[in-house]
Write an enzyme that holds these catalytic residues in place. Structure first.
Site, PDB file in Angstrom:
ATOM      1  N   HIS A 121       0.878  -1.171   0.000  1.00 52.77           N
ATOM      2  CA  HIS A 121       0.000   0.000   0.000  1.00 52.77           C
ATOM      3  C   HIS A 121       0.922   1.230   0.000  1.00 52.77           C
ATOM      4  O   HIS A 121       2.024   1.174   0.532  1.00 52.77           O
ATOM      5  CB  HIS A 121      -0.786  -0.073   1.324  1.00 52.77           C
ATOM      6  CG  HIS A 121      -1.910   0.883   1.461  1.00 52.77           C
ATOM      7  ND1 HIS A 121      -1.721   2.189   1.825  1.00 52.77           N
ATOM      8  CD2 HIS A 121      -3.245   0.720   1.311  1.00 52.77           C
ATOM      9  CE1 HIS A 121      -2.903   2.782   1.906  1.00 52.77           C
ATOM     10  NE2 HIS A 121      -3.842   1.911   1.591  1.00 52.77           N
ATOM     11  N   ASP A 198       2.547  -5.009   8.144  1.00 49.54           N
ATOM     12  CA  ASP A 198       1.334  -4.207   8.035  1.00 49.54           C
ATOM     13  C   ASP A 198       0.144  -5.166   8.015  1.00 49.54           C
ATOM     14  O   ASP A 198      -0.083  -5.863   7.030  1.00 49.54           O
ATOM     15  CB  ASP A 198       1.430  -3.373   6.750  1.00 49.54           C
ATOM     16  CG  ASP A 198       0.121  -2.673   6.389  1.00 49.54           C
ATOM     17  OD1 ASP A 198      -0.874  -2.857   7.109  1.00 49.54           O
ATOM     18  OD2 ASP A 198       0.119  -1.948   5.376  1.00 49.54           O
ATOM     19  N   GLN A 201      -4.885  -5.283   6.470  1.00 52.21           N
ATOM     20  CA  GLN A 201      -5.803  -6.043   5.641  1.00 52.21           C
ATOM     21  C   GLN A 201      -5.975  -7.489   6.141  1.00 52.21           C
ATOM     22  O   GLN A 201      -6.905  -8.173   5.756  1.00 52.21           O
ATOM     23  CB  GLN A 201      -5.251  -6.038   4.217  1.00 52.21           C
ATOM     24  CG  GLN A 201      -6.252  -6.201   3.128  1.00 52.21           C
ATOM     25  CD  GLN A 201      -7.330  -5.142   3.168  1.00 52.21           C
ATOM     26  OE1 GLN A 201      -8.505  -5.483   3.291  1.00 52.21           O
ATOM     27  NE2 GLN A 201      -6.980  -3.864   3.100  1.00 52.21           N
ATOM     28  N   LYS A 224     -11.012  -1.281   9.927  1.00 51.52           N
ATOM     29  CA  LYS A 224     -11.150  -2.403   9.001  1.00 51.52           C
ATOM     30  C   LYS A 224     -11.635  -3.657   9.718  1.00 51.52           C
ATOM     31  O   LYS A 224     -11.883  -4.669   9.087  1.00 51.52           O
ATOM     32  CB  LYS A 224      -9.822  -2.646   8.287  1.00 51.52           C
ATOM     33  CG  LYS A 224      -9.529  -1.524   7.296  1.00 51.52           C
ATOM     34  CD  LYS A 224      -8.393  -1.774   6.372  1.00 51.52           C
ATOM     35  CE  LYS A 224      -8.261  -0.569   5.445  1.00 51.52           C
ATOM     36  NZ  LYS A 224      -6.973  -0.521   4.765  1.00 51.52           N
ATOM     37  N   CYS A 362      -4.552   2.422  -3.846  1.00 51.86           N
ATOM     38  CA  CYS A 362      -3.342   2.881  -3.144  1.00 51.86           C
ATOM     39  C   CYS A 362      -2.179   1.918  -3.378  1.00 51.86           C
ATOM     40  O   CYS A 362      -1.353   1.723  -2.484  1.00 51.86           O
ATOM     41  CB  CYS A 362      -3.569   3.050  -1.642  1.00 51.86           C
ATOM     42  SG  CYS A 362      -4.756   4.309  -1.248  1.00 51.86           S
TER      43      CYS A 362
HETATM   44  C1  LIG Z   1      -6.015   0.331   4.674  1.00 53.21           C
HETATM   45  C2  LIG Z   1      -4.611  -0.052   4.604  1.00 53.21           C
HETATM   46  C3  LIG Z   1      -3.605   0.809   5.068  1.00 53.21           C
HETATM   47  C4  LIG Z   1      -3.883   2.197   5.572  1.00 53.21           C
HETATM   48  O1  LIG Z   1      -4.694   2.192   6.693  1.00 53.21           O
HETATM   49  P1  LIG Z   1      -5.218   3.572   7.312  1.00 53.21           P
HETATM   50  O2  LIG Z   1      -6.267   3.153   8.277  1.00 53.21           O
HETATM   51  O3  LIG Z   1      -5.759   4.370   6.161  1.00 53.21           O
HETATM   52  O4  LIG Z   1      -4.050   4.236   7.942  1.00 53.21           O
HETATM   53  C5  LIG Z   1      -2.302   0.351   5.017  1.00 53.21           C
HETATM   54  N1  LIG Z   1      -1.994  -0.863   4.550  1.00 53.21           N
HETATM   55  C6  LIG Z   1      -2.940  -1.713   4.094  1.00 53.21           C
HETATM   56  C7  LIG Z   1      -2.542  -3.069   3.618  1.00 53.21           C
HETATM   57  C8  LIG Z   1      -4.273  -1.344   4.107  1.00 53.21           C
HETATM   58  O5  LIG Z   1      -5.207  -2.184   3.666  1.00 53.21           O
END
Ligand SMILES: *Cc1c(COP(=O)(O)O)cnc(C)c1O
Length: 404
Positions: A121, A198, A201, A224, A362
Site C-alpha cells: 500500500h 502491516d 488487511q 477495518k 493505493c
Molecule cells: C487500509 C490499509 C492501510 C492504511 O490504513 P489507514 O487506516 O488508512 O491508515 C495500510 N496498509 C494496508 C494493507 C491497508 O489495507
C-alpha cells in the site's frame, strides 16, 4: 456454523437502500461496517463518561482511563503481546508505520538497506522513501509474479547483513494475497534485521499471534475490523520500543519537563503524546470483542466460501479477468472486463446499490506491473451473502452489456 441472517441484524447500515436498491456493501477492504455494540459503546462514552484520561482525580476521568486501559489489554490479549505497554494506540496504520519509520531515522546509516515488498500500500512505500532520503539508506523491492505473489527466491538473494529493516503487508489490500510472513520474519532475523508487518488487511480475517510470529512490529487499523475510523495500533517488542525515540513531543509523553531537560515517560506513554482518540480506543476494544464473539475460524471459513463462489460465478462472464490468483488469499477479488474502464463499471454498479472500489487501491506499483489503470475490487466480509454475490454478477453483466 455462522448464522449470517442473525449477524446482519447487528449492522443497522445493511438495512439501507442506495438509489432505491438494497445496499450491497463489497468495499470491506477499504473500511468495514460497524455493529450496533460498537455504536452503543461510542454513544455510551459521550453520554456517560466523556473526560480526559490519565490525569484527573475526578470520577469521570478515572472511569474513562480505566475503560481506555481495559481496551489496551483487550488488544494485547487479542494479538498475544507479552505486555500491555507493547501496544501503542495510534490514529491508524499509516500513523503507526510513520512512527516506526521516523524512529529508525536515528538508527540507520548511509548504505544500510531496507527491503519492502512489491505488494505494498502507498502508506507502506512513501514513509520508507522519505526515510531513505533522510538517512542515505537504500530501498530494495521484493518483486511479484503474475499470480500476485512475492518472488521469495529474490528476497533470499536481497537480504544480507546490510539489511536493517524489512517491511511487508500480511495481506495485500489490492489483490488479497496472504504473504509468507513467517518465512520473511525468520529469514530477516538470521541477518539481524527488524521486521514490520502491516496487518491492516489481515486483521479482519486472521487473528495474528505476535509472539508466535516473533515479529518486531505489527500494525493495524480499527476501522477495518468493525471499529471506528481514526484509531489503530502499533505493536512493538519492548526492546524495540525502548530503543526508538518518541515520535511527537507534547503532553502525556513526558516524565519531567524543564527548559534545561525533559525526560520521557515510560511505555506506552512515550509514544502517545497529546489527548488520544479516547472514545475510539474504547470502541476498538469493543470491536475486537465483537469479532471474537463470532470467531476468526468461522469468519475465515465462511469468507472463503464466498470467495470460491464469487470467483467461479464472475469467471463465467465473457472477457472477465481476475488479478491476484494466489491459492493463499483472503476474500478480495480484483478484476476487469475486457478493455472497459473500471470506473465506468463501478459507476453503473453504484446505481444498482452495489458498493465496490475502483482504481489503483493505493497500490500503483501493482497496477503498473499488470499494465492496467486500475481494477474493480469486490471485497467480502462475514456479513455478506451469496445472494449479494449473485446481485453483483448480474450487475457486472448488465454494465458490460451497456458499455460494450
Ligand atoms: C487500509 C490499509 C492501510 C492504511 O490504513 P489507514 O487506516 O488508512 O491508515 C495500510 N496498509 C494496508 C494493507 C491497508 O489495507
Amino acid at each position: 456454523m455462522m448464522n449470517v441472517d442473525k449477524i446482519r441484524e447487528d449492522f443497522p447500515i445493511l438495512n439501507r437502500t442506495v438509489h432505491g436498491k438494497p445496499l450491497v456493501y463489497f468495499d470491506n477492504a477499504a473500511t468495514s461496517q460497524t455493529p450496533q455494540v460498537v455504536i452503543d459503546t461510542i454513544v455510551d462514552y459521550y453520554s456517560n463518561y466523556n473526560a480526559n484520561i490519565h490525569r484527573g482525580v475526578h470520577t469521570l476521568s478515572q472511569e474513562a482511563t480505566d475503560k481506555y486501559e481495559e481496551a489496551r489489554i483487550k488488544i494485547q490479549k487479542h494479538f498475544n503481546a507479552k505486555k500491555p505497554y507493547e501496544i501503542i494506540l495510534t490514529s491508524g496504520t499509516t500513523h503507526s508505520i510513520n512512527m516506526v519509520a521516523s524512529g529508525f531515522a536515528s538508527l540507520l546509516e548511509k548504505g544500510d538497506e531496507i527491503i519492502v515488498s512489491a505488494l505494498e500500500h502507498h502508506s507502506n512505500i512513501v514513509p520508507w522513501q522519505m526515510l531513505c532520503e533522510k538517512t542515505g539508506a537504500i530501498l530494495q523491492v521484493i518483486p511479484m509474479n503474475d499470480e500476485g505473489e512475492l518472488q521469495m527466491n529474490v528476497f533470499h538473494q536481497l537480504v544480507s547483513t546490510k539489511t536493517k529493516l524489512v517491511f511487508c503487508n500480511h495481506v495485500s489490500n489490492a489483490l488479497g494475497t496472504i504473504n509468507p510472513i513467517e518465512e520473511i520474519i525468520s529469514t530477516a532475523h538470521k541477518f539481524g534485521a527488524a521486521v514490520l508487518i502491516d496487518g491492516a488487511q489481515a486483521t479482519p480475517h486472521i487473528k495474528p499471534d505476535v509472539q508466535a510470529l516473533d515479529v518486531d512490529f505489527y500494525v493495524a487499523s480499527a476501522h477495518k475490523l468493525c471499529g471506528p475510523t481514526g484509531v489503530g495500533m502499533l505493536y512493538g517488542k519492548e526492546e524495540w520500543l525502548q530503543k526508538l525515540p518518541p515520535y511527537q513531543g507534547g503532553g502525556e509523553m513526558i516524565e519531567t519537563v524543564s527548559f534545561q531537560k525533559t525526560t520521557y515517560a515510560g511505555l506506552p506513554h512515550k509514544f502517545e503524546a497529546g489527548t488520544p482518540n479516547i472514545c475510539g480506543g474504547i470502541a476498538f476494544g469493543a470491536a475486537i470483542d465483537y469479532m471474537n464473539s463470532i470467531g476468526f475460524e468461522a469468519i475465515a471459513e465462511y469468507e472463503n466460501e464466498l470467495l470460491v463462489y464469487a470467483t467461479a460465478e464472475l469467471l463465467k462472464i465473457d472477457g472477465l479477468k481476475i488479478f491476484g490468483t494466489s491459492k493463499n488469499k483472503t476474500a478480495v477479488i480484483s478484476f476487469n472486463v475486457g478493455e472497459i474502464h473500471p470506473y465506468d463499471i463501478g459507476s453503473i454498479l453504484d446505481k444498482l446499490g452495489i458498493a465496490v472500489r475502483t482504481g489503483h487501491h493505493c497500490a500503483q506499483p501493482i497496477m503498473d506491473f499488470y499494465k492496467i489503470p486500475g481494477t474493480i475490487r469486490a471485497s467480502f466480509s462475514f456479513y455478506n451473502t451469496k445472494e449479494e454475490i449473485d446481485t453483483l454478477v448480474k450487475g457486472v453483466k448488465k454494465a458490460t452489456m451497456m458499455l460494450s
